[in-house]
Design a protein around this motif. Structure first.
Motif, PDB file in Angstrom:
ATOM      1  N   ASN A  24     -11.050  11.505  -8.549  1.00 43.39           N
ATOM      2  CA  ASN A  24     -10.824  11.904  -7.155  1.00 43.39           C
ATOM      3  C   ASN A  24     -10.905  10.700  -6.214  1.00 43.39           C
ATOM      4  N   LEU A  25     -11.893   9.836  -6.437  1.00 42.96           N
ATOM      5  CA  LEU A  25     -12.018   8.650  -5.590  1.00 42.96           C
ATOM      6  C   LEU A  25     -10.821   7.720  -5.758  1.00 42.96           C
ATOM      7  N   MET A  26     -10.332   7.562  -6.992  1.00 39.99           N
ATOM      8  CA  MET A  26      -9.160   6.715  -7.213  1.00 39.99           C
ATOM      9  C   MET A  26      -7.938   7.289  -6.499  1.00 39.99           C
ATOM     10  N   ASN A  27      -7.748   8.607  -6.575  1.00 48.96           N
ATOM     11  CA  ASN A  27      -6.612   9.227  -5.883  1.00 48.96           C
ATOM     12  C   ASN A  27      -6.736   9.085  -4.367  1.00 48.96           C
ATOM     13  N   MET A  28      -7.966   9.220  -3.861  1.00 51.36           N
ATOM     14  CA  MET A  28      -8.162   9.041  -2.422  1.00 51.36           C
ATOM     15  C   MET A  28      -7.867   7.597  -2.015  1.00 51.36           C
ATOM     16  N   ALA A  29      -8.263   6.644  -2.850  1.00 48.94           N
ATOM     17  CA  ALA A  29      -7.966   5.237  -2.552  1.00 48.94           C
ATOM     18  C   ALA A  29      -6.468   4.993  -2.543  1.00 48.94           C
ATOM     19  N   LYS A  30      -5.748   5.588  -3.488  1.00 43.82           N
ATOM     20  CA  LYS A  30      -4.286   5.442  -3.512  1.00 43.82           C
ATOM     21  C   LYS A  30      -3.660   5.965  -2.228  1.00 43.82           C
ATOM     22  N   LEU A  31      -4.064   7.179  -1.825  1.00 42.78           N
ATOM     23  CA  LEU A  31      -3.514   7.770  -0.604  1.00 42.78           C
ATOM     24  C   LEU A  31      -3.866   6.935   0.622  1.00 42.78           C
ATOM     25  N   SER A  32      -5.099   6.475   0.677  1.00 43.10           N
ATOM     26  CA  SER A  32      -5.539   5.699   1.837  1.00 43.10           C
ATOM     27  C   SER A  32      -4.775   4.393   1.950  1.00 43.10           C
ATOM     28  N   ILE A  33      -4.640   3.661   0.826  1.00 44.68           N
ATOM     29  CA  ILE A  33      -3.940   2.369   0.848  1.00 44.68           C
ATOM     30  C   ILE A  33      -2.466   2.567   1.171  1.00 44.68           C
ATOM     31  N   LYS A  34      -1.847   3.571   0.537  1.00 39.51           N
ATOM     32  CA  LYS A  34      -0.428   3.820   0.801  1.00 39.51           C
ATOM     33  C   LYS A  34      -0.197   4.200   2.261  1.00 39.51           C
ATOM     34  N   GLY A  35      -1.030   5.109   2.788  1.00 40.70           N
ATOM     35  CA  GLY A  35      -0.866   5.522   4.186  1.00 40.70           C
ATOM     36  C   GLY A  35      -1.105   4.378   5.151  1.00 40.70           C
ATOM     37  N   LEU A  36      -2.080   3.517   4.851  1.00 39.58           N
ATOM     38  CA  LEU A  36      -2.369   2.382   5.729  1.00 39.58           C
ATOM     39  C   LEU A  36      -1.200   1.407   5.752  1.00 39.58           C
ATOM     40  N   ILE A  37      -0.621   1.124   4.586  1.00 36.09           N
ATOM     41  CA  ILE A  37       0.507   0.182   4.528  1.00 36.09           C
ATOM     42  C   ILE A  37       1.717   0.749   5.249  1.00 36.09           C
ATOM     43  N   GLU A  38       2.035   2.018   4.997  1.00 37.29           N
ATOM     44  CA  GLU A  38       3.210   2.615   5.626  1.00 37.29           C
ATOM     45  C   GLU A  38       3.063   2.661   7.142  1.00 37.29           C
ATOM     46  N   SER A  39       1.905   3.091   7.629  1.00 41.52           N
ATOM     47  CA  SER A  39       1.717   3.186   9.079  1.00 41.52           C
ATOM     48  C   SER A  39       1.704   1.811   9.725  1.00 41.52           C
ATOM     49  N   ASP A  95      -6.346  -3.226  14.665  1.00 44.56           N
ATOM     50  CA  ASP A  95      -7.676  -3.509  15.195  1.00 44.56           C
ATOM     51  C   ASP A  95      -8.664  -2.482  14.664  1.00 44.56           C
ATOM     52  N   SER A  96      -9.918  -2.601  15.088  1.00 40.45           N
ATOM     53  CA  SER A  96     -10.991  -1.768  14.545  1.00 40.45           C
ATOM     54  C   SER A  96     -10.842  -0.301  14.916  1.00 40.45           C
ATOM     55  N   ASP A  97     -10.127   0.009  15.993  1.00 38.56           N
ATOM     56  CA  ASP A  97     -10.003   1.399  16.440  1.00 38.56           C
ATOM     57  C   ASP A  97      -8.898   2.160  15.719  1.00 38.56           C
ATOM     58  N   TYR A  98      -8.156   1.514  14.838  1.00 37.99           N
ATOM     59  CA  TYR A  98      -7.038   2.165  14.166  1.00 37.99           C
ATOM     60  C   TYR A  98      -7.590   3.142  13.129  1.00 37.99           C
ATOM     61  N   ALA A  99      -7.268   4.422  13.282  1.00 36.27           N
ATOM     62  CA  ALA A  99      -7.876   5.479  12.454  1.00 36.27           C
ATOM     63  C   ALA A  99      -7.611   5.313  10.956  1.00 36.27           C
ATOM     64  N   PRO A 100      -6.370   5.063  10.513  1.00 33.50           N
ATOM     65  CA  PRO A 100      -6.168   4.879   9.060  1.00 33.50           C
ATOM     66  C   PRO A 100      -6.969   3.713   8.485  1.00 33.50           C
ATOM     67  N   LEU A 101      -7.164   2.671   9.285  1.00 34.87           N
ATOM     68  CA  LEU A 101      -7.956   1.539   8.815  1.00 34.87           C
ATOM     69  C   LEU A 101      -9.426   1.926   8.689  1.00 34.87           C
ATOM     70  N   GLN A 102      -9.927   2.692   9.648  1.00 39.22           N
ATOM     71  CA  GLN A 102     -11.309   3.160   9.561  1.00 39.22           C
ATOM     72  C   GLN A 102     -11.513   4.029   8.326  1.00 39.22           C
ATOM     73  N   GLN A 103     -10.533   4.909   8.048  1.00 39.43           N
ATOM     74  CA  GLN A 103     -10.648   5.774   6.875  1.00 39.43           C
ATOM     75  C   GLN A 103     -10.570   4.983   5.579  1.00 39.43           C
ATOM     76  N   PHE A 104      -9.787   3.909   5.574  1.00 38.54           N
ATOM     77  CA  PHE A 104      -9.714   3.066   4.392  1.00 38.54           C
ATOM     78  C   PHE A 104     -11.090   2.478   4.067  1.00 38.54           C
ATOM     79  N   PHE A 105     -11.779   1.982   5.078  1.00 38.87           N
ATOM     80  CA  PHE A 105     -13.109   1.410   4.849  1.00 38.87           C
ATOM     81  C   PHE A 105     -14.090   2.484   4.376  1.00 38.87           C
ATOM     82  N   VAL A 106     -13.950   3.699   4.876  1.00 36.98           N
ATOM     83  CA  VAL A 106     -14.824   4.790   4.439  1.00 36.98           C
ATOM     84  C   VAL A 106     -14.590   5.099   2.961  1.00 36.98           C
TER      85      VAL A 106
END
Length: 335
Positions: A71-86, A95-106
């Motif tokens: 589950n964590l690996m799948n979440m990492a895939k989705l997070s990285i893909k969404g961050l790159i696309e956006s 910057d630090s306030d960008y929501a997809p970037l914050q979720q990636f760090f989480v």
């Protein structure tokens, strides 16, 4: 009685049908139904062994730890893909306030926390991935700059806060993937901090480290001064990764994004190789300059030594000639 037996032995249409059905039933019993891919196959019993094959040793599909890793690996895939696309759609520095970037760090924080060993301190029990990240400095000396910067940041009081700051600095340096691969390849050192079935110790950790290479196309400008990294609550927002049919991209749009991403990855890798080549050449030039300087100094020392030896030879000649002249005078006086 004989007539009765003769009548019984005489075949009838009914008995013929029963016999034929029995034969068909016996014939079908010589086969076994098996699954081959998506097809049902009949295999003759003579062609197969009745002894069941030993089942290969696989992880229990119901193992909760294995399910957590997946589950964590799948979440990492989705997070990285969404961050790159956006990020590519925005075309700007994040910057630090960008929501997809914050979720990636989480998500990364949850991946690094999975399977951590609990360490007892005089303040109680402690579970932090900062100790594992500090290994990078020992394995890759160039990572020492990040570690030193994290320790110098004001306001960080907990290992968790330092680990979060480290992730952000590594992303800005575009070295996060390299550093993660470095520590994942040294499981002998990671075993001090993680259980044997933790994500960082299994194949899923290596997959995530490989996916992080794609983040090298992102430019991030994160200001951590004044940001409370110690007390942040890392909660994954699953709503960011739920898409409906209207928001899904077409195949052509996905192809364009993939092409742009591949081109940027190529340019980034090319620049890295060129930078490495320049650094190697500069190191060689510096080494040659040092060698040349050393040879020049040795030559100067040798010249000085030669001059000294020549002076010694002249002095010896003068002394020998003086002694020869003195001996001649002594002979003359004695005669």
């Amino acid at each position: 009685m004989a007539e009765l037996m003769a009548q019984t032995d005489a075949p009838t249409p009914t008995t013929d049908k029963i016999t034929q059905a029995a034969r068909e039933t016996i014939y079908l019993c010589n086969f076994r139904v098996s699954v081959d891919g998506e097809w049902l196959c009949l295999r003759e019993l003579n062609d197969i062994s009745l002894t069941p094959d030993p089942e290969p040793a696989h992880e229990d599909p119901k193992d909760p730890i294995a399910i957590e890793r997946l589950n964590l690996m799948n979440m990492a895939k989705l997070s990285i893909k969404g961050l790159i696309e956006s990020a590519l759609n925005l075309g700007r520095t994040l910057d630090s306030d960008y929501a997809p970037l914050q979720q990636f760090f989480v998500v990364m924080e949850h991946c690094l926390k999975h399977g951590l060993k609990t360490k007892k301190t005089f303040l109680g029990q402690n579970k932090s991935f900062w100790g594992a990240l500090e290994l990078v400095e020992k394995l890759t000396p160039e990572a020492g700059e990040i570690t030193a910067s994290v320790k110098d940041l004001p306001g960080l009081k907990t290992p968790l806060g330092r680990g979060r700051a480290w992730l952000r600095l590594a992303l800005m340096q575009k070295k996060l993937s390299d550093y993660m691969k470095t520590i994942i390849n040294r499981k002998d050192l990671l075993s001090e901090f993680y259980e044997s079935n933790a994500l960082m110790m299994e194949e899923e950790g290596a997959v995530i480290a490989g996916l992080l290479v794609g983040l090298n196309v992102i430019d991030a400008n994160l200001c951590m001064k004044g940001e409370d990294l110690d007390s942040q609550v890392g909660v994954i927002d699953f709503s960011m990764y739920l898409k409906d049919g209207q928001s899904s991209k077409t195949a052509e749009g996905d192809g364009q994004i993939t092409a742009i991403l591949d081109q940027k990855n190529y340019v980034e890798e090319l620049n890295r190789h060129l930078s490495a080549s320049v650094n190697n050449l500069q190191a060689k030039v510096d080494a040659m300059e040092k060698s040349n300087t050393k040879l020049t100094e040795e030559l100067a020392v040798a010249n000085n030594r030669i001059i000294t030896l020549q002076e010694d030879v002249e002095r010896v000649k003068e002394e020998s000639s003086y002694q020869l002249e003195s001996s001649r005078k002594v002979k003359r006086t004695t005669t």
